[in-house]
Design a protein around this motif. Structure first.
Motif, PDB file in Angstrom:
ATOM      1  N   THR A  34      10.751  81.769 -67.117  1.00  0.00           N
ATOM      2  CA  THR A  34      11.051  82.367 -65.514  1.00  0.00           C
ATOM      3  C   THR A  34      10.642  83.658 -65.576  1.00  0.00           C
ATOM      4  O   THR A  34      10.303  84.285 -64.403  1.00  0.00           O
ATOM      5  N   GLU A  35      10.999  84.807 -66.289  1.00  0.00           N
ATOM      6  CA  GLU A  35      10.558  86.028 -66.344  1.00  0.00           C
ATOM      7  C   GLU A  35       9.194  86.462 -66.268  1.00  0.00           C
ATOM      8  O   GLU A  35       8.545  86.905 -65.406  1.00  0.00           O
ATOM      9  N   ILE A  36       8.096  85.408 -66.731  1.00  0.00           N
ATOM     10  CA  ILE A  36       6.741  85.761 -67.065  1.00  0.00           C
ATOM     11  C   ILE A  36       6.528  84.977 -65.695  1.00  0.00           C
ATOM     12  O   ILE A  36       5.484  85.595 -65.198  1.00  0.00           O
ATOM     13  N   ALA A  37       6.882  83.862 -65.066  1.00  0.00           N
ATOM     14  CA  ALA A  37       6.519  83.419 -63.971  1.00  0.00           C
ATOM     15  C   ALA A  37       6.744  84.239 -62.797  1.00  0.00           C
ATOM     16  O   ALA A  37       6.022  84.473 -61.819  1.00  0.00           O
ATOM     17  N   ASP A  38       8.049  85.051 -62.753  1.00  0.00           N
ATOM     18  CA  ASP A  38       8.420  86.120 -61.692  1.00  0.00           C
ATOM     19  C   ASP A  38       7.221  87.260 -61.642  1.00  0.00           C
ATOM     20  O   ASP A  38       7.103  87.740 -60.810  1.00  0.00           O
ATOM     21  N   ARG A  39       6.755  87.540 -63.103  1.00  0.00           N
ATOM     22  CA  ARG A  39       6.092  88.824 -63.066  1.00  0.00           C
ATOM     23  C   ARG A  39       4.816  88.640 -62.746  1.00  0.00           C
ATOM     24  O   ARG A  39       4.083  89.243 -62.128  1.00  0.00           O
ATOM     25  N   TRP A  40       3.981  87.532 -63.473  1.00  0.00           N
ATOM     26  CA  TRP A  40       2.601  87.235 -63.483  1.00  0.00           C
ATOM     27  C   TRP A  40       2.280  86.025 -62.559  1.00  0.00           C
ATOM     28  O   TRP A  40       1.000  85.487 -62.385  1.00  0.00           O
ATOM     29  N   ALA A  41       3.207  85.121 -62.197  1.00  0.00           N
ATOM     30  CA  ALA A  41       3.133  83.990 -61.372  1.00  0.00           C
ATOM     31  C   ALA A  41       2.358  82.797 -62.147  1.00  0.00           C
ATOM     32  O   ALA A  41       1.501  82.199 -61.813  1.00  0.00           O
ATOM     33  N   LEU A  42       2.743  82.928 -63.724  1.00  0.00           N
ATOM     34  CA  LEU A  42       2.036  81.992 -64.484  1.00  0.00           C
ATOM     35  C   LEU A  42       3.253  81.145 -64.902  1.00  0.00           C
ATOM     36  O   LEU A  42       4.312  81.264 -65.445  1.00  0.00           O
TER      37      LEU A  42
END
Length: 95
Positions: A34-42
């Motif tokens: 979730t954190e990586i998706a929020d920051r980098w949209a991955l």
């Protein structure tokens, strides 16, 4: 409409230990996702690079206890093993 990424299924091949430990790894991996998706949209771990996980360990865990940071490190190492990447991670000491 696409299905959400199933982190439990993704980690199923590398999870070991007690049921509680496996659930902790899955829960923490979902938080990392979730954190990586929020920051980098991955959205999936297949798109991640080492820098994304290092960012999580160094920047998103600031202020957490050493034990919490250690358990997240174990989960990050498990994710790297599942991705079959030779990445190594170390926690920097807090002063």
């Amino acid at each position: 409409m696409s299905k959400p990424f199933d982190m439990e299924l993704f980690l199923a091949g590398v999870l070991t230990g007690s049921h509680a430990t496996q659930k902790r790894h899955v829960r923490q991996a979902q938080i990392i996702q979730t954190e990586i998706a929020d920051r980098w949209a991955l959205k999936t771990p297949w798109a991640w690079q080492k820098k994304h996980m290092v960012w999580f360990l160094e920047h998103r865990l600031i202020g957490h206890r050493d034990a919490t940071r250690y358990y997240y490190l174990l989960t990050v190492r498990l994710l790297a093993r599942r991705l079959e990447k030779p990445w190594t991670f170390i926690l920097k000491a807090k002063f």
